[in-house]
Write a protein that holds these residues in place. Sequence first.
Motif, PDB file in Angstrom:
ATOM      1  N   LYS A 100     -13.198 -47.649 -20.314  1.00 30.22           N
ATOM      2  CA  LYS A 100     -12.020 -47.097 -20.601  1.00 30.22           C
ATOM      3  C   LYS A 100     -12.644 -45.304 -21.241  1.00 30.22           C
ATOM      4  CE  LYS A 100      -7.368 -47.433 -23.237  1.00 30.22           C
ATOM      5  NZ  LYS A 100      -6.860 -48.305 -23.562  1.00 30.22           N
ATOM      6  N   GLN A 101     -13.416 -45.237 -22.001  1.00 30.08           N
ATOM      7  CA  GLN A 101     -13.466 -44.138 -22.831  1.00 30.08           C
ATOM      8  C   GLN A 101     -13.576 -43.088 -21.863  1.00 30.08           C
ATOM      9  OE1 GLN A 101     -15.902 -45.574 -25.893  1.00 30.08           O
ATOM     10  NE2 GLN A 101     -14.499 -45.495 -27.396  1.00 30.08           N
ATOM     11  N   GLN A 104     -11.109 -41.889 -20.302  1.00 29.76           N
ATOM     12  CA  GLN A 104      -9.795 -40.518 -20.952  1.00 29.76           C
ATOM     13  C   GLN A 104     -10.559 -39.471 -20.897  1.00 29.76           C
ATOM     14  OE1 GLN A 104      -6.763 -41.401 -22.016  1.00 29.76           O
ATOM     15  NE2 GLN A 104      -6.829 -39.321 -21.840  1.00 29.76           N
ATOM     16  N   SER A 105     -11.933 -39.610 -21.645  1.00 32.99           N
ATOM     17  CA  SER A 105     -13.243 -38.700 -21.178  1.00 32.99           C
ATOM     18  C   SER A 105     -11.887 -37.282 -20.215  1.00 32.99           C
ATOM     19  CB  SER A 105     -14.480 -38.882 -21.568  1.00 32.99           C
ATOM     20  OG  SER A 105     -14.862 -36.756 -20.957  1.00 32.99           O
ATOM     21  N   ASP A 108      -9.591 -35.790 -19.745  1.00 34.81           N
ATOM     22  CA  ASP A 108      -9.365 -34.916 -20.900  1.00 34.81           C
ATOM     23  C   ASP A 108      -9.944 -33.815 -19.629  1.00 34.81           C
ATOM     24  OD1 ASP A 108      -7.492 -36.854 -22.694  1.00 34.81           O
ATOM     25  OD2 ASP A 108      -9.412 -37.220 -23.760  1.00 34.81           O
ATOM     26  N   GLU A 151      -4.771 -40.842 -15.928  1.00 37.63           N
ATOM     27  CA  GLU A 151      -3.834 -41.508 -16.249  1.00 37.63           C
ATOM     28  C   GLU A 151      -2.922 -43.175 -15.908  1.00 37.63           C
ATOM     29  OE1 GLU A 151      -3.452 -40.332 -19.834  1.00 37.63           O
ATOM     30  OE2 GLU A 151      -4.622 -38.134 -19.363  1.00 37.63           O
ATOM     31  N   LEU A 154      -5.185 -45.613 -16.630  1.00 38.72           N
ATOM     32  CA  LEU A 154      -5.353 -45.881 -18.273  1.00 38.72           C
ATOM     33  C   LEU A 154      -4.020 -46.473 -18.500  1.00 38.72           C
ATOM     34  CD1 LEU A 154      -7.552 -42.657 -19.731  1.00 38.72           C
ATOM     35  CD2 LEU A 154      -7.793 -44.895 -19.670  1.00 38.72           C
ATOM     36  N   ASN A 156      -1.184 -44.148 -18.482  1.00 41.26           N
ATOM     37  CA  ASN A 156      -0.222 -43.584 -19.496  1.00 41.26           C
ATOM     38  C   ASN A 156       0.677 -42.785 -18.269  1.00 41.26           C
ATOM     39  OD1 ASN A 156      -2.228 -44.149 -21.616  1.00 41.26           O
ATOM     40  ND2 ASN A 156      -4.043 -42.016 -20.767  1.00 41.26           N
TER      41      ASN A 156
END
Length: 157
Positions: A100-101, A104-105, A108, A151, A154, A156
Motif C-alpha cells: 500500500k505504501q 501511495q508513494s 505522490d 488512487e 487505494l 482515495n
Amino acid sequence: MATTTSKTKSKNKTLSETLNRQVANFSVLHMKLHHFHWYVKGENFFTLHVKFEELYKEAAMHLDTIAERMLAQGALPVATLTEILELTTLKEATGDEDAKQMVQSLADDFEMICTELTEGIALAEENEDQPTEDLLVHIRTSLEKHRWMFEAYLGNE
C-alpha cells in the motif's frame, strides 16, 4: 539591455533545466519501480508485480525520449547518479514500504511529476517549442491516468 538572442537562450536554458529535472525524476522513478517490482509482497503481489514492471518500462521510455529531445536541441541530459540525485524532486524507495505504501508513494510521485510537467509545458509554449510541449502533454496524460488508477486502488478516489 538583453538582446532577443540572449533572452531566447535564457528561456531555452530554463526549459532544458526543466527537462533535465525530468530526466533525473524518471531515472529515480525507474529504479524505484524496479525496487517495488522486486520486493512487493502480499495478497496483491501478482497484480502489483506486473503493474510495476509495466511502469518501469514506461518510465524508461519517457526518460529516453526526454533525454533525446534535449540532445536534439543541443542540451545535455544529466547522466550520472550524483547529478540525478542532486536534481530529482522524488524520494528514493526506503526498502521498508509495504504494498500500500508503494502504491501511495508512486501516486505522490506521479502527482509531483505532473505538476512539474505542467510548468514545462508552459515554458515550451513560451519558447514556441511545440514538439517539446506535445511530448510533455503526452507524458503528463499517461501519468495522470496512472495516478488516478493508484488512487482508486487505494480507495482515495
